[in-house]
Scaffold this motif. Structure first.
Motif, PDB file in Angstrom:
ATOM      1  N   ARG A 160      33.514  42.271  36.103  1.00  0.00           N
ATOM      2  CA  ARG A 160      33.296  43.176  35.138  1.00  0.00           C
ATOM      3  C   ARG A 160      34.352  43.884  33.907  1.00  0.00           C
ATOM      4  O   ARG A 160      33.952  43.723  33.351  1.00  0.00           O
ATOM      5  N   THR A 161      35.891  43.583  34.831  1.00  0.00           N
ATOM      6  CA  THR A 161      36.851  43.636  33.454  1.00  0.00           C
ATOM      7  C   THR A 161      36.950  42.549  32.531  1.00  0.00           C
ATOM      8  O   THR A 161      37.330  42.689  32.187  1.00  0.00           O
ATOM      9  N   GLU A 162      36.737  41.121  33.029  1.00  0.00           N
ATOM     10  CA  GLU A 162      37.228  40.110  32.284  1.00  0.00           C
ATOM     11  C   GLU A 162      35.578  39.505  31.124  1.00  0.00           C
ATOM     12  O   GLU A 162      35.498  38.599  30.379  1.00  0.00           O
ATOM     13  N   THR A 163      34.393  40.088  31.688  1.00  0.00           N
ATOM     14  CA  THR A 163      33.145  39.202  31.116  1.00  0.00           C
ATOM     15  C   THR A 163      32.789  41.250  29.863  1.00  0.00           C
ATOM     16  O   THR A 163      32.545  41.995  30.778  1.00  0.00           O
ATOM     17  N   PRO A 164      32.251  41.104  29.159  1.00  0.00           N
ATOM     18  CA  PRO A 164      31.977  41.975  27.654  1.00  0.00           C
ATOM     19  C   PRO A 164      30.550  42.201  29.035  1.00  0.00           C
ATOM     20  O   PRO A 164      29.659  41.649  29.636  1.00  0.00           O
ATOM     21  N   ILE A 165      30.033  44.128  29.511  1.00  0.00           N
ATOM     22  CA  ILE A 165      28.928  43.623  29.656  1.00  0.00           C
ATOM     23  C   ILE A 165      27.951  44.838  28.418  1.00  0.00           C
ATOM     24  O   ILE A 165      28.987  45.365  27.324  1.00  0.00           O
ATOM     25  N   SER A 166      26.978  44.457  28.918  1.00  0.00           N
ATOM     26  CA  SER A 166      25.896  44.727  27.806  1.00  0.00           C
ATOM     27  C   SER A 166      25.624  46.086  27.524  1.00  0.00           C
ATOM     28  O   SER A 166      25.365  46.872  28.737  1.00  0.00           O
ATOM     29  N   ARG A 167      25.122  46.852  26.871  1.00  0.00           N
ATOM     30  CA  ARG A 167      25.318  48.589  26.073  1.00  0.00           C
ATOM     31  C   ARG A 167      24.270  48.431  25.531  1.00  0.00           C
ATOM     32  O   ARG A 167      23.425  49.378  25.386  1.00  0.00           O
ATOM     33  N   ASP A 168      23.499  47.298  25.714  1.00  0.00           N
ATOM     34  CA  ASP A 168      21.661  47.024  25.468  1.00  0.00           C
ATOM     35  C   ASP A 168      20.957  48.082  25.811  1.00  0.00           C
ATOM     36  O   ASP A 168      20.814  47.650  27.345  1.00  0.00           O
ATOM     37  N   PRO A 169      20.126  49.048  25.354  1.00  0.00           N
ATOM     38  CA  PRO A 169      19.324  50.219  26.169  1.00  0.00           C
ATOM     39  C   PRO A 169      18.490  48.871  26.783  1.00  0.00           C
ATOM     40  O   PRO A 169      18.364  49.685  28.867  1.00  0.00           O
ATOM     41  N   THR A 170      17.893  48.616  26.503  1.00  0.00           N
ATOM     42  CA  THR A 170      16.220  47.922  26.747  1.00  0.00           C
ATOM     43  C   THR A 170      16.255  47.225  28.400  1.00  0.00           C
ATOM     44  O   THR A 170      16.228  46.851  28.765  1.00  0.00           O
ATOM     45  N   LYS A 179      34.293  43.236  40.483  1.00  0.00           N
ATOM     46  CA  LYS A 179      35.048  43.915  39.513  1.00  0.00           C
ATOM     47  C   LYS A 179      35.683  43.252  38.824  1.00  0.00           C
ATOM     48  O   LYS A 179      35.995  43.735  37.651  1.00  0.00           O
ATOM     49  N   GLN A 180      36.425  42.385  39.139  1.00  0.00           N
ATOM     50  CA  GLN A 180      37.093  41.391  38.508  1.00  0.00           C
ATOM     51  C   GLN A 180      35.962  40.867  37.545  1.00  0.00           C
ATOM     52  O   GLN A 180      36.443  40.544  36.217  1.00  0.00           O
ATOM     53  N   LEU A 225      34.596  41.637  49.681  1.00  0.00           N
ATOM     54  CA  LEU A 225      35.261  40.356  48.984  1.00  0.00           C
ATOM     55  C   LEU A 225      34.358  40.743  47.834  1.00  0.00           C
ATOM     56  O   LEU A 225      34.863  40.814  46.907  1.00  0.00           O
ATOM     57  N   GLY A 226      32.810  41.176  47.523  1.00  0.00           N
ATOM     58  CA  GLY A 226      32.323  41.241  46.805  1.00  0.00           C
ATOM     59  C   GLY A 226      31.975  42.250  46.370  1.00  0.00           C
ATOM     60  O   GLY A 226      31.873  41.894  44.865  1.00  0.00           O
ATOM     61  N   ALA A 227      32.694  42.798  46.305  1.00  0.00           N
ATOM     62  CA  ALA A 227      33.577  44.468  45.534  1.00  0.00           C
ATOM     63  C   ALA A 227      34.639  43.816  44.733  1.00  0.00           C
ATOM     64  O   ALA A 227      34.500  44.156  43.530  1.00  0.00           O
ATOM     65  N   ASP A 228      35.340  43.564  45.360  1.00  0.00           N
ATOM     66  CA  ASP A 228      36.433  43.302  44.674  1.00  0.00           C
ATOM     67  C   ASP A 228      36.747  41.949  43.803  1.00  0.00           C
ATOM     68  O   ASP A 228      36.921  42.425  42.539  1.00  0.00           O
ATOM     69  N   ALA A 229      35.269  41.056  43.423  1.00  0.00           N
ATOM     70  CA  ALA A 229      34.982  40.067  43.400  1.00  0.00           C
ATOM     71  C   ALA A 229      34.938  40.649  41.227  1.00  0.00           C
ATOM     72  O   ALA A 229      34.664  40.548  40.476  1.00  0.00           O
TER      73      ALA A 229
END
Ligand code: ZN
Length: 258
Positions: free
Chosen positions: A56-66, A53-54, A47-51
């Motif tokens: 991560r699909t719906e919220t923009p992920i930061s690419r800020d390297p620091t 994944k969801q 259930l944790g892995a499914d949530a």
């Protein structure tokens, strides 16, 4: 037909009751608190892995390297000293101005970019990561799910004797699925603070940074408190508790300084 349904209902209740006896007793690390957990580790992890994944699909992920590097470093360093049952740890930084973080079953942790306004150095960030790792290790989500299952299961068993076994397990599965994203209770928050404090000390971070972090949270802006605060005990309360635990944490820190 009606009789069969009732019998099924009763049989499920009996099966459910024996399930409670079998797996209802667990103990949290560090605090030794008895926990009521009736979902299996594999169910909770799934259930944790499914949530995760969801989200991560719906919220923009930061690419800020620091930010990403800091979160990975602190997260892995804390997880390395935690009572890790072999989770597949993942740490993600999300583009979100709200100073918040979360943990899902199985070691899935999210940190918002906004958190960096409050966690101002490596040790303060480590305090957040240790708190979240502690939620995951202490299986707080599974505990939350179990409470929901017990409530919904009790209601279904008492009220709807006509529920079939299939409907009954459907109700329980739904209760567990919804509970995976419910906020933690206050006792769980305090426990995550305590376990987290010991983990950060063991990983070689100065535990006094946890107090600084909550001071920053307390003075963090505006009329509307950040979400992290609204679902957590007040900063004053948690600072008092952290200070009370500090002598033990400092002992661990001094023994593990790198
Ligand atoms: Zn928390």
């Amino acid at each position: 037909m009606q009789m069969d349904s009732i019998k099924n209902g009763i049989r499920s209740s009996v099966a459910f009751a024996s399930l409670l006896v079998l797996v209802g007793c667990q103990t949290a690390p560090i605090t030794g608190r008895n926990q009521f957990i009736i979902v299996s580790e594999s169910q909770a992890v799934q259930l944790g892995a499914d949530a995760y994944k969801q989200i991560r699909t719906e919220t923009p992920i930061s690419r800020d390297p620091t930010m990403n590097q800091a979160v990975q470093d602190a997260g892995r360093r804390i997880a390395a000293v935690a009572h890790d049952p072999g989770y597949d740890w993942e740490f993600t930084v999300f583009e979100d101005a709200d100073p918040n973080a979360f943990a899902l079953p199985g070691g899935k942790v999210g940190v918002n970019t906004g958190l960096f306004q409050v966690a101002k150095n490596e040790a303060q960030l480590a305090a957040v990561m240790a708190h979240e790792v502690a939620h995951a290790i202490a299986r707080h989500s599974a505990e939350r799910m179990s409470q929901q299952i017990a409530i919904q299961g009790g209601l279904a068993a008492a009220g709807a004797a006509s529920a079939t076994a299939a409907q009954y397990s459907g109700i329980l599965a739904q209760a567990a699925t919804l509970a995976v994203v419910l906020p933690f209770g206050r006792n769980q928050e305090s426990e995550a603070d305590e376990i987290g404090l010991m983990y950060m000390a063991e990983a070689g971070y100065d535990p006094r940074a946890a107090v600084e972090l909550w001071q920053n949270f307390a003075s963090f802006g505006g009329d509307r408190p950040p979400e992290f605060l609204s679902t957590h005990p007040s900063p004053g309360t948690r600072i008092d508790r952290l200070n009370a635990l500090m002598p033990r944490a400092l002992e661990i820190y001094r023994a593990n300084q790198q």
